[in-house]
Design an enzyme around this catalytic site. Structure first.
Site, PDB file in Angstrom:
ATOM      1  N   HIS A 230      47.651  13.825  15.998  1.00  0.00           N
ATOM      2  CA  HIS A 230      46.492  14.588  16.443  1.00  0.00           C
ATOM      3  C   HIS A 230      46.324  14.352  17.940  1.00  0.00           C
ATOM      4  CE1 HIS A 230      42.175  15.595  16.852  1.00  0.00           C
ATOM      5  NE2 HIS A 230      42.265  16.227  15.694  1.00  0.00           N
TER       6      HIS A 230
ATOM      7  N   LYS B 237      34.736  12.144   7.605  1.00  0.00           N
ATOM      8  CA  LYS B 237      35.880  12.538   6.780  1.00  0.00           C
ATOM      9  C   LYS B 237      35.741  12.000   5.356  1.00  0.00           C
ATOM     10  CE  LYS B 237      38.352  13.921  10.478  1.00  0.00           C
ATOM     11  NZ  LYS B 237      38.725  15.312  10.777  1.00  0.00           N
TER      12      LYS B 237
ATOM     13  N   ASP C  76      45.924   5.456  13.348  1.00  0.00           N
ATOM     14  CA  ASP C  76      44.887   6.479  13.187  1.00  0.00           C
ATOM     15  C   ASP C  76      44.710   6.712  11.692  1.00  0.00           C
ATOM     16  OD1 ASP C  76      43.445   8.818  12.859  1.00  0.00           O
ATOM     17  OD2 ASP C  76      44.705  10.042  14.170  1.00  0.00           O
TER      18      ASP C  76
ATOM     19  N   GLN D   1      42.628  10.437   8.327  1.00  0.00           N
ATOM     20  CA  GLN D   1      42.945  11.242   7.150  1.00  0.00           C
ATOM     21  C   GLN D   1      43.293  10.393   5.927  1.00  0.00           C
ATOM     22  OE1 GLN D   1      42.243  14.301   7.193  1.00  0.00           O
ATOM     23  NE2 GLN D   1      41.975  14.478   9.403  1.00  0.00           N
TER      24      GLN D   1
ATOM     25  N   CYS E 110      44.605  20.788  16.357  1.00  0.00           N
ATOM     26  CA  CYS E 110      44.679  19.718  17.370  1.00  0.00           C
ATOM     27  C   CYS E 110      45.995  18.963  17.263  1.00  0.00           C
ATOM     28  CB  CYS E 110      43.503  18.760  17.248  1.00  0.00           C
ATOM     29  SG  CYS E 110      41.916  19.492  17.665  1.00  0.00           S
TER      30      CYS E 110
END
Length: 405
Positions: free
Chosen positions: A121, A224, A198, A201, A363
């Site tokens: 991302h 999220k 990261d 997700q 993104c």
């Protein structure tokens, strides 16, 4: 087994109509919806505990402080961090990654190298580019294989004696690929490198254990995972956070201030300048409780069934459909195009049938360039989605495909 209808009752927004059609919300990768218990917590904070934290001796300030620090412990337990000192509250994954990119790279020297991947991302690309320009660092990029998996052999081959840090997504927000974090972290550590993950997700879908993963930093967002917007978490190993200079300056993060110089507060407050979102942070605790009560393994199994049904039937419904990301281990994210039809046209037609999907580059423009497309349509699933909604989605695809192909 999950009682999905009972779960859906906790999300009033799922009962609304869009363009005269019942809403089918399939944009969970962008943001998940918020259950009643989280909204109720936000209301309680505003109506009963609305006072600034860490600064007051009065009852309301103490109550708000206790609720914020309880949330910190809830987060620590959720990710199995060794200590609450290693749990830093941020505004989201983006700020967490910016914090590491801005602060940790102050310890690096010109010519030092950072490894990223092509599936990142923008939030895990641009901060490192800014740091690289400022410090004279070199960025290297891991390519992907045809199925959307990372090329681990290429990853191994990028390390040199100047490599200092790797930063990569636990789960791709476009391809849904679940990366082998533990293996990638171990490879980085073999070369004496720090590993930043990261986790935006991954946190809503999988059990996160930062000690088992072995990572040095792990960032994720509340919104999220069924929580409020504007709150995120950065886990960082204390020995690294101790070495890093503050990301921002202001109140809360100081030990003592004079015009001769300033000392920093202890961890984690050293990295929490200014007034935190003390209304939303306790609501993150409610989102964690929601996930824990359902059981993360139950959530994973349900969402896996939804994704498999959608992916398998999409190709049957529209043979011209192109699915991006077919790695063996995938998150419930379905990125596709209907032949050569523009992703925006597909998304707009689906919206008029009540189905919310995401269109565009998500993104992730470098990944789109690697895939040879400008953008995709992305349907992503959450715990409250149903097989009936998958059927509605596929029926809509069958209906609009002849208009576009």
């Amino acid at each position: 087994m999950l009682d999905i209808e009972a779960i859906r009752e906790q999300f009033p927004i799922l009962g609304r109509d869009v363009h005269g059609k019942p809403l089918v919300y399939l944009d969970n990768t962008a943001t998940a919806q918020t259950p009643r218990r989280v909204v109720a917590c936000l209301e309680r904070m505003y109506t009963h505990h609305h006072a600034n934290v860490h600064r007051g001796v009065h009852c309301m300030s103490v109550e708000a402080t206790d609720l914020v620090e309880k949330a910190r412990e809830d987060v620590r337990a959720f990710i199995n961090a060794p200590s609450v000192q290693e749990v830093v509250f941020t505004r989201g994954t983006t700020e967490g990654l910016n914090l590491v990119a801005s602060s940790y790279t102050e310890l690096l020297n010109p010519g030092d190298e950072i490894i990223l991947t092509v599936m990142e991302h923008h939030s895990n690309i641009v901060p490192w580019q800014l740091a690289a320009k400022r410090k004279g660092l070199v960025i290297k990029v891991v390519p992907i294989l045809e199925d959307g998996s990372l090329d681990l052999e290429a990853y191994r081959g990028l390390f040199t004696e100047r490599t200092r840090l790797v930063s990569f997504a636990h789960v791709s927000n476009v391809l849904g690929t679940v990366n082998p974090v533990r293996e990638m972290v171990a490879i980085a550590h073999e070369h004496g490198c720090v590993a930043c993950v990261d986790g935006a997700q991954a946190a809503p879908h999988y059990k996160i254990d930062v000690q088992e993963l072995g990572c040095d930093f792990y960032a994720f967002s509340s919104h999220k995972m069924y929580g409020p917007t504007g709150v995120g978490v950065l886990y960082g190993r204390s020995e690294l956070l101790d070495k890093m200079p503050p990301y921002q300056g202001g109140g809360e993060m100081i030990g003592h201030v004079s015009f001769a110089g300033t000392t920093w507060a202890d961890l984690p407050y050293k990295f929490e300048a200014g007034t935190p979102d003390y209304t939303a942070i306790p609501a993150l605790s409610e989102a964690i409780a929601f996930i824990n009560e359902l059981g993360i393994s139950n959530i994973e199994a349900h969402e896996e069934a939804l994704y498999r049904a959608a992916a398998e039937d999409l190709k049957e419904a529209v043979p011209e459909a192109r699915i991006f990301g077919t790695a063996p281990h995938k998150c419930p994210v379905l990125s596709f195009l209907l032949g050569s039809a523009h992703h925006y046209d597909t998304g707009m037609l689906l919206d008029h049938l009540g189905i919310a999907v995401r269109t565009g580059h998500h993104c992730a423009q470098p990944l789109m360039a690697a895939l040879g497309v400008e953008g995709t349509v992305r349907a992503s699933f959450g715990v409250y989605n149903t097989l009936a909604e998958v059927d509605t989605f596929l029926a809509a695809i069958r209906r609009i495909a002849p208009m576009l192909l």
